[in-house]
Design a protein around this motif. Sequence first.
Motif, PDB file in Angstrom:
ATOM      1  N   VAL A 151       0.849  -1.197   0.000  1.00  0.00           N
ATOM      2  CA  VAL A 151       0.000   0.000   0.000  1.00  0.00           C
ATOM      3  C   VAL A 151       0.882   1.245   0.000  1.00  0.00           C
ATOM      4  N   GLU A 152       1.895   1.275   0.876  1.00  0.00           N
ATOM      5  CA  GLU A 152       2.806   2.427   0.960  1.00  0.00           C
ATOM      6  C   GLU A 152       3.511   2.695  -0.365  1.00  0.00           C
ATOM      7  N   ARG A 153       3.818   1.635  -1.091  1.00  0.00           N
ATOM      8  CA  ARG A 153       4.584   1.786  -2.335  1.00  0.00           C
ATOM      9  C   ARG A 153       3.690   1.896  -3.575  1.00  0.00           C
ATOM     10  N   GLY A 154       2.378   1.952  -3.389  1.00  0.00           N
ATOM     11  CA  GLY A 154       1.471   2.194  -4.509  1.00  0.00           C
ATOM     12  C   GLY A 154       1.028   0.972  -5.292  1.00  0.00           C
ATOM     13  N   TRP A 155       1.356  -0.228  -4.831  1.00  0.00           N
ATOM     14  CA  TRP A 155       0.953  -1.448  -5.525  1.00  0.00           C
ATOM     15  C   TRP A 155      -0.456  -1.865  -5.156  1.00  0.00           C
ATOM     16  N   ALA A 156      -0.882  -1.512  -3.961  1.00  0.00           N
ATOM     17  CA  ALA A 156      -2.187  -1.931  -3.459  1.00  0.00           C
ATOM     18  C   ALA A 156      -2.812  -0.773  -2.685  1.00  0.00           C
ATOM     19  N   ARG A 157      -4.064  -0.992  -2.273  1.00  0.00           N
ATOM     20  CA  ARG A 157      -4.732  -0.011  -1.418  1.00  0.00           C
ATOM     21  C   ARG A 157      -5.533  -0.761  -0.370  1.00  0.00           C
ATOM     22  N   GLU A 158      -5.789  -0.076   0.713  1.00  0.00           N
ATOM     23  CA  GLU A 158      -6.572  -0.667   1.789  1.00  0.00           C
ATOM     24  C   GLU A 158      -7.958  -0.048   1.706  1.00  0.00           C
ATOM     25  N   GLU A 159      -8.940  -0.844   1.262  1.00  0.00           N
ATOM     26  CA  GLU A 159     -10.293  -0.339   1.055  1.00  0.00           C
ATOM     27  C   GLU A 159     -11.013  -0.064   2.362  1.00  0.00           C
ATOM     28  N   GLY A 160     -10.682  -0.788   3.372  1.00  0.00           N
ATOM     29  CA  GLY A 160     -11.261  -0.629   4.700  1.00  0.00           C
ATOM     30  C   GLY A 160     -10.283  -1.239   5.667  1.00  0.00           C
ATOM     31  N   PRO A 161     -10.548  -1.163   6.950  1.00  0.00           N
ATOM     32  CA  PRO A 161      -9.614  -1.758   7.901  1.00  0.00           C
ATOM     33  C   PRO A 161      -9.370  -3.234   7.605  1.00  0.00           C
ATOM     34  N   GLY A 162      -8.139  -3.554   7.214  1.00  0.00           N
ATOM     35  CA  GLY A 162      -7.769  -4.943   6.972  1.00  0.00           C
ATOM     36  C   GLY A 162      -8.210  -5.528   5.650  1.00  0.00           C
ATOM     37  N   LEU A 163      -8.785  -4.713   4.758  1.00  0.00           N
ATOM     38  CA  LEU A 163      -9.225  -5.199   3.438  1.00  0.00           C
ATOM     39  C   LEU A 163      -8.302  -4.638   2.361  1.00  0.00           C
ATOM     40  N   PHE A 164      -7.569  -5.531   1.712  1.00  0.00           N
ATOM     41  CA  PHE A 164      -6.557  -5.117   0.741  1.00  0.00           C
ATOM     42  C   PHE A 164      -6.939  -5.536  -0.668  1.00  0.00           C
ATOM     43  N   THR A 165      -6.614  -4.680  -1.616  1.00  0.00           N
ATOM     44  CA  THR A 165      -6.789  -4.987  -3.032  1.00  0.00           C
ATOM     45  C   THR A 165      -5.724  -4.232  -3.806  1.00  0.00           C
ATOM     46  N   VAL A 166      -5.449  -4.664  -5.034  1.00  0.00           N
ATOM     47  CA  VAL A 166      -4.478  -3.944  -5.855  1.00  0.00           C
ATOM     48  C   VAL A 166      -5.124  -2.673  -6.393  1.00  0.00           C
ATOM     49  N   THR A 167      -4.283  -1.722  -6.767  1.00  0.00           N
ATOM     50  CA  THR A 167      -4.805  -0.508  -7.375  1.00  0.00           C
ATOM     51  C   THR A 167      -5.281  -0.837  -8.789  1.00  0.00           C
ATOM     52  N   GLU A 168      -6.121   0.028  -9.332  1.00  0.00           N
ATOM     53  CA  GLU A 168      -6.627  -0.213 -10.688  1.00  0.00           C
ATOM     54  C   GLU A 168      -5.478  -0.256 -11.698  1.00  0.00           C
ATOM     55  N   SER A 169      -4.473   0.616 -11.506  1.00  0.00           N
ATOM     56  CA  SER A 169      -3.336   0.665 -12.428  1.00  0.00           C
ATOM     57  C   SER A 169      -2.568  -0.654 -12.425  1.00  0.00           C
ATOM     58  N   VAL A 170      -2.339  -1.194 -11.242  1.00  0.00           N
ATOM     59  CA  VAL A 170      -1.613  -2.470 -11.147  1.00  0.00           C
ATOM     60  C   VAL A 170      -2.438  -3.588 -11.750  1.00  0.00           C
ATOM     61  N   ALA A 171      -3.741  -3.594 -11.486  1.00  0.00           N
ATOM     62  CA  ALA A 171      -4.619  -4.623 -12.040  1.00  0.00           C
ATOM     63  C   ALA A 171      -4.585  -4.578 -13.572  1.00  0.00           C
ATOM     64  N   ARG A 172      -4.641  -3.371 -14.133  1.00  0.00           N
ATOM     65  CA  ARG A 172      -4.568  -3.245 -15.603  1.00  0.00           C
ATOM     66  C   ARG A 172      -3.218  -3.722 -16.132  1.00  0.00           C
ATOM     67  N   GLU A 173      -2.144  -3.357 -15.437  1.00  0.00           N
ATOM     68  CA  GLU A 173      -0.816  -3.742 -15.854  1.00  0.00           C
ATOM     69  C   GLU A 173      -0.644  -5.268 -15.828  1.00  0.00           C
ATOM     70  N   VAL A 174      -1.115  -5.904 -14.754  1.00  0.00           N
ATOM     71  CA  VAL A 174      -1.009  -7.364 -14.640  1.00  0.00           C
ATOM     72  C   VAL A 174      -1.881  -8.027 -15.697  1.00  0.00           C
ATOM     73  N   ALA A 175      -3.093  -7.520 -15.907  1.00  0.00           N
ATOM     74  CA  ALA A 175      -3.964  -8.079 -16.927  1.00  0.00           C
ATOM     75  C   ALA A 175      -3.332  -7.939 -18.322  1.00  0.00           C
ATOM     76  N   GLY A 176      -2.673  -6.827 -18.547  1.00  0.00           N
ATOM     77  CA  GLY A 176      -1.982  -6.609 -19.831  1.00  0.00           C
ATOM     78  C   GLY A 176      -0.835  -7.574 -20.007  1.00  0.00           C
ATOM     79  N   GLN A 177      -0.134  -7.908 -18.928  1.00  0.00           N
ATOM     80  CA  GLN A 177       0.974  -8.874 -19.013  1.00  0.00           C
ATOM     81  C   GLN A 177       0.456 -10.257 -19.332  1.00  0.00           C
ATOM     82  N   VAL A 178      -0.678 -10.606 -18.761  1.00  0.00           N
ATOM     83  CA  VAL A 178      -1.254 -11.936 -19.026  1.00  0.00           C
ATOM     84  C   VAL A 178      -1.750 -12.004 -20.462  1.00  0.00           C
ATOM     85  N   ASP A 179      -2.470 -10.940 -20.893  1.00  0.00           N
ATOM     86  CA  ASP A 179      -3.017 -10.918 -22.254  1.00  0.00           C
ATOM     87  C   ASP A 179      -1.907 -10.822 -23.305  1.00  0.00           C
ATOM     88  N   GLY A 180      -0.906  -9.965 -23.027  1.00  0.00           N
ATOM     89  CA  GLY A 180       0.106  -9.695 -24.025  1.00  0.00           C
ATOM     90  C   GLY A 180       1.318 -10.585 -23.931  1.00  0.00           C
TER      91      GLY A 180
END
Length: 181
Positions: A151-180
């Motif tokens: 979260v501190e380094r911009g790879w993920a975000r904390e949506e609520g206390p203790g709930l983690f998810t990747v940022t939209e940018s990272v999700a797009r980047e990872v999806a692009g790596q899988v597709d491409g």
Amino acid sequence: MGSLLEELARREAVARQRIEEIREQIIALESRLEAEQGRLSRLVITRETVEEILGEAAQLVDEPAGAAEVVDVADLVASVQAGPSALGVVTVPPWQPGLTVAVLPRAYRDAVEIMVDAGRALRAGQIAVAMGLPDEAAKREGLRSKLKRLVERGWAREEGPGLFTVTESVAREVAGQVDGG
């Protein structure tokens, strides 16, 4: 006949006494086990906190004071893949466009990929189980520390206390790596 019954009663009493002694040993061992598990949990959390502090200190030493530096993604990837830092600390680079999860240490990469696959916010315990780690407080706390670092380094975000998810940018980047790729 009486002596046979007396002997059986004596042996029964001896067996009961041995069972009681074994139970007492089990209780003592369980107590020792619990104490050692607590100690291990504290040591894991302490080590990860020290790694985090040293990692931040190493990052501060590397960055010039007061000057914004433009970093070439290829240089950043090469420096991260070159090996451990001089301090022996696992480095999680700040996320920027074009950076792939391959620059992350294995545990961080796994956590990011699990969050991308889930497509929703997850708790550290859920991610730990998905990573194949035992469902223990020490493992969850260690992973939670890593998620906070992402979260501190911009790879993920904390949506609520203790709930983690990747940022939209990272999700797009990872999806692009899988597709491409």
